[in-house]
Design a protein around this motif. Sequence first.
Motif, PDB file in Angstrom:
ATOM      1  N   ARG A   1     -17.064 -30.046  19.895  1.00  0.00           N
ATOM      2  CA  ARG A   1     -16.288 -30.384  21.088  1.00  0.00           C
ATOM      3  C   ARG A   1     -15.416 -31.592  20.788  1.00  0.00           C
ATOM      4  O   ARG A   1     -15.921 -32.661  20.402  1.00  0.00           O
ATOM      5  N   ILE A   2     -14.102 -31.422  20.920  1.00  0.00           N
ATOM      6  CA  ILE A   2     -13.189 -32.534  20.690  1.00  0.00           C
ATOM      7  C   ILE A   2     -13.444 -33.611  21.748  1.00  0.00           C
ATOM      8  O   ILE A   2     -13.512 -33.303  22.940  1.00  0.00           O
ATOM      9  N   PRO A   3     -13.626 -34.867  21.364  1.00  0.00           N
ATOM     10  CA  PRO A   3     -13.948 -35.908  22.344  1.00  0.00           C
ATOM     11  C   PRO A   3     -12.885 -36.050  23.429  1.00  0.00           C
ATOM     12  O   PRO A   3     -11.701 -35.749  23.221  1.00  0.00           O
ATOM     13  N   TYR A   4     -13.318 -36.539  24.586  1.00  0.00           N
ATOM     14  CA  TYR A   4     -12.417 -36.750  25.723  1.00  0.00           C
ATOM     15  C   TYR A   4     -11.549 -37.989  25.527  1.00  0.00           C
ATOM     16  O   TYR A   4     -10.340 -37.948  25.734  1.00  0.00           O
ATOM     17  N   ALA A   5     -12.165 -39.102  25.154  1.00  0.00           N
ATOM     18  CA  ALA A   5     -11.434 -40.370  25.036  1.00  0.00           C
ATOM     19  C   ALA A   5     -10.443 -40.301  23.875  1.00  0.00           C
ATOM     20  O   ALA A   5     -10.730 -39.697  22.830  1.00  0.00           O
ATOM     21  N   VAL A   6      -9.289 -40.930  24.039  1.00  0.00           N
ATOM     22  CA  VAL A   6      -8.216 -40.822  23.059  1.00  0.00           C
ATOM     23  C   VAL A   6      -8.647 -41.350  21.693  1.00  0.00           C
ATOM     24  O   VAL A   6      -8.456 -40.676  20.666  1.00  0.00           O
TER      25      VAL A   6
END
Length: 514
Positions: A248-253
């Motif tokens: 899962r690609i992280p939410y935070a930039v």
Amino acid sequence: MNGAESLVQTLTDQGVEICFANPGTSEMHFLKALENPSMRSVLCLFEGVCTGAADGYYRMKDMPASTLLHLGPGLANGLANIHNAKRASSGMVNIVGEHSASHLRYDPPLMSDIEGLARPLSHWVRRVESPGAVAWDVATAVSKASEHPGQIATLILPGDTSWQDAGAQVVLPRSVASANTPDAARIEHIAQVLRSSEPTLMILAGRSTRGRALELAGKLKAATGCRIATQFFSARIERGAGRVTLERIPYAVGPAVEYLKGFKHIITVETTEPIAFFSYPDKPSLLKSSGTSVHSLVEIGEDGAAGLEMLVEVLGATNSAAVLQPRSDAPPPTGALSPATIAQALAAALPENCILVDESLTTGRETMGLTVGAAPHDLINNMGGSIGYGTPVATGAALACPERRVFCMVGDGSAMYTIQSLWTQARESLNITTIIFANNSYAILKAEYANMGAGAPGPRALAMIDIDRPRIDWLATAKSMGVPAVAVDTAEAFHKAMANSVNEPGPCLIEVRL
């Protein structure tokens, strides 16, 4: 047969089995027509629950539901969850009541520009011009909503077209949804990328995160060494023990940029390249590194399983065995509640084949990475970012799959947007466990306050973020709507409450006091 009866009959003839309704005066003939035994009608006490439930129903059935909304204000109340449904590519047919044509000339108080309200979030909008046109218009709406990917169809039904005679019912053929197959040249290009052995990430979305498509992605990973992932939010993922695990690609930039920086290639399947959910001062909108190339394997609206099948064949990976997720044997946690112990309790308590709807925001940000070894289940995320989607979507999912337990994780701030869902869940005896993480705050906004470079919030800013004065009594709220509830403040109590909920039919609520 009047227009309203023609409308309901056509909906059922076209395969629409359920209507989520919040009717008003202009829809009374439609309401009477819902006596048709082929159509299940479900009363929702707020239009955002109607549209959110239609979204959840589609995500689990791949079939559109209908909604019944009262004039322009009723549609406006439902627009936030229509937005979320559109972003999730969920099909739905919105029936919006309207004044009769002769009454509109007097500018009555509830008159509004319904087309103007509907058009930005609908793929198709039409106003019924005569009772005889109802059947054709409804059939077209259902056909549009059933396209691949799903579409939002909004049909405006003036009162006079509803009560006037529609003539003999016309039996219209059902349309069959189909998706385009990706271009063979594109498949060959992606095969060359994967043969290069350069670091590659394949990002799956749409219907490619489940079923045959997910299995094929696992074969490609095994055969080529590429990694496979999803965007942070996905419409529906099949995950857990015995299934192919998606990163899962992280939410935070910052973490997302760090995660993606090592890849030379990104391959997209039914999605676009990763972008930041919001813009921030001095942070990028595009999350990939400047030297990373993006390649589309399957465009949005194309058949993801077909494209992945073609790629597997070109690469000779048909006999490759995907690595499947083992079952986690971790015991239920004890002690204080934290993101880690909450996730461990979930992993231990989720029953096989359940549905997990996640709107837990800050509390659940770490949950998904720690529950990959849970029993096999489906995960549903908010694709549009408008909060208040969780409890309505869980309602629709439970109606789509009555044999499966639904768990809905939601923050206390989000829950207040559409808490009326509990009443519908009780009335319909739906097997839903609503888990409310009560930190008495819009905690996500505190983090975003800092992310935006605004520093620490002062007293006036905190007054717009905290919701502890007064504190919401979740047990009393649930009881008032006919839903049994319990509060927990330890990890073992949380696990026990979830496990107990599986053994009791109907809805319940667990307040997790943080």
